[in-house]
Design an enzyme around this catalytic site. Structure first.
Site, PDB file in Angstrom:
ATOM      1  CG  ASP A 199     -10.409  -1.717   3.292  1.00  0.00           C
ATOM      2  OD1 ASP A 199      -9.503  -0.776   2.634  1.00  0.00           O
ATOM      3  OD2 ASP A 199     -11.031  -2.385   2.755  1.00  0.00           O
TER       4      ASP A 199
ATOM      5  CG  ASP B 215      -0.276  -0.813   7.522  1.00  0.00           C
ATOM      6  OD1 ASP B 215       0.500   0.149   6.929  1.00  0.00           O
ATOM      7  OD2 ASP B 215      -0.624  -1.901   7.271  1.00  0.00           O
TER       8      ASP B 215
ATOM      9  CG  ASP C  71       7.308   2.012   8.222  1.00  0.00           C
ATOM     10  OD1 ASP C  71       7.373   3.480   8.410  1.00  0.00           O
ATOM     11  OD2 ASP C  71       7.430   1.631   7.055  1.00  0.00           O
TER      12      ASP C  71
ATOM     13  CG  ASP D  86       4.213   5.298   3.919  1.00  0.00           C
ATOM     14  OD1 ASP D  86       4.977   4.493   3.108  1.00  0.00           O
ATOM     15  OD2 ASP D  86       4.808   5.237   4.945  1.00  0.00           O
TER      16      ASP D  86
ATOM     17  CG  HIS E 289       9.673   7.281   6.538  1.00  0.00           C
ATOM     18  ND1 HIS E 289      10.596   6.333   7.234  1.00  0.00           N
ATOM     19  CD2 HIS E 289       8.773   6.663   6.170  1.00  0.00           C
ATOM     20  CE1 HIS E 289       9.887   5.171   7.208  1.00  0.00           C
ATOM     21  NE2 HIS E 289       8.735   5.291   6.428  1.00  0.00           N
TER      22      HIS E 289
ATOM     23  N   PRO F 193      -1.797  -6.237  -1.322  1.00  0.00           N
ATOM     24  CG  PRO F 193      -1.390  -6.608   0.929  1.00  0.00           C
ATOM     25  CD  PRO F 193      -0.893  -6.826  -0.320  1.00  0.00           C
TER      26      PRO F 193
HETATM   27  N1  SPD Z   1       9.528  -0.913  -3.571  1.00  0.00           N
HETATM   28  C1  SPD Z   1       8.929  -0.530  -2.234  1.00  0.00           C
HETATM   29  C2  SPD Z   1       8.054   0.504  -2.229  1.00  0.00           C
HETATM   30  C3  SPD Z   1       7.529   0.553  -0.914  1.00  0.00           C
HETATM   31  C4  SPD Z   1       7.009   1.829  -0.397  1.00  0.00           C
HETATM   32  N2  SPD Z   1       6.435   1.938   0.826  1.00  0.00           N
HETATM   33  C5  SPD Z   1       7.705   1.760   2.126  1.00  0.00           C
HETATM   34  C6  SPD Z   1       7.085   1.945   3.313  1.00  0.00           C
HETATM   35  C7  SPD Z   1       7.835   3.076   4.259  1.00  0.00           C
HETATM   36  N3  SPD Z   1       7.171   3.247   5.041  1.00  0.00           N
END
Ligand code: SPD
Length: 287
Positions: free
Chosen positions: A143, A112, A92, A162, A68, A169
């Site tokens: 979307d 998201d 998240d 992210d 993050h 998706p």
């Molecule tokens: N292989 C997993 C890749 C996922 C990347 N995103 C993670 C979300 C965290 N906010």
């Protein structure tokens, strides 16, 4: 080697990489099949809570700061004055929390596709959602591809993608059409940053993604590797693409301010991540 009781371990089998990674679990906390994906939560013995989406490790309490912080701070500090930020994915809310640590940011809109991810995070990762009620934040569900396609041109300073891996998706977030929408929506000098998988395991994807960003008209790229203890290979990356201008360095004094509230990121880490390892340099230079 110990004889492992498989019922006590969550294992992400990464078939495409010929590898697997396990975390020891105490119990399963929750499971929901959303219209988009299966979201599972585990309590682990040593990594706190763990979110899994469609069998892939996403976030744990203990180590999410690597990801993050690195998807947020380098891009925001490479921009001279980011005011308007959009996060695509990020359900998240860990990235949102990091972005809101930047006092100059005036608005952050997060879109998201899956509300279940945020509901689970509110329950099992409340610390990641601690800034959701900041007056600068808007948390939406929908979307993100459509959102970027319809965004007013030259209205955003930083777009942070992210997402999940480029399957399901998350797939539509890794192509020319999406990058074109991002380019149009960014102001000159604006930055798109995207999680760009493992440089060790997924180099062809990374190369393809960089080429797509340049081919739609981004001016300059930076791919920053960083440790990611619970993803395949333990090495992950973010790729930054700048509109109209080359990268010029970053705001070091402000980076040190942010570092007072971070676990991994600081100006030295930022400098280090800008030094591209040879195997990556060679792959990027190969035509
Ligand atoms: N292989 C997993 C890749 C996922 C990347 N995103 C993670 C979300 C965290 N906010």
């Amino acid at each position: 080697m110990a004889n492992l009781d498989q019922s006590k371990w969550f294992t992400e089998i990464s078939d495409r990489d010929g590898s697997a990674f396990s975390l020891r679990i105490n119990k399963k906390l929750d499971e929901k099949q959303s219209p988009f994906q299966k979201v599972e939560m585990f309590e682990t013995t040593d990594f706190g809570n763990l979110m899994i989406i469609d069998g892939c490790t996403m976030v744990s309490t203990r180590e999410n700061f690597f990801y993050h912080e690195m998807i947020s701070h380098p891009a925001l500090l490479a921009h001279p004055n980011p005011k308007n930020v959009v996060i695509i994915g990020g359900g998240d809310c860990g990235t949102l929390r990091e972005v809101l640590k930047h006092p100059g940011v005036e608005t952050v809109t997060q879109i998201d596709i899956d509300e279940v991810v945020t509901q689970m995070s509110l329950k099992y990762f409340p610390e990641l959602c601690a800034s959701n009620n900041d007056t600068r934040a808007t948390v939406m569900f929908g979307d993100g591809i459509k959102y970027m396609r319809e965004a007013a041109s030259e209205s955003i300073d930083v777009v942070i993608v992210d997402g999940t891996d480029p399957v399901g998706p998350g797939e539509g977030l890794f192509n020319h059409a999406f990058y074109t929408s991002c380019l149009n929506a960014l102001r000159p000098g604006g930055i798109l940053v995207q999680q760009s998988e493992s440089p060790l395991m997924h180099m062809p994807l990374l190369v393809e993604m960089r080429e797509a960003m340049l081919s739609v008209g981004f001016n300059d790229l930076q791919t920053l590797p960083f440790p990611q203890p619970i993803y395949p290979s333990g090495l992950w990356s973010v790729t930054l693409a700048r509109k109209s201008q080359a990268f010029y360095g970053f705001r070091e004094a402000d980076a040190e301010q942010v570092a007072q509230q971070s676990e991994y990121y600081n100006s030295g880490i930022h400098h280090g991540a800008l030094a591209t390892p040879n195997f990556m340099k060679r792959a990027f230079d190969k035509k």
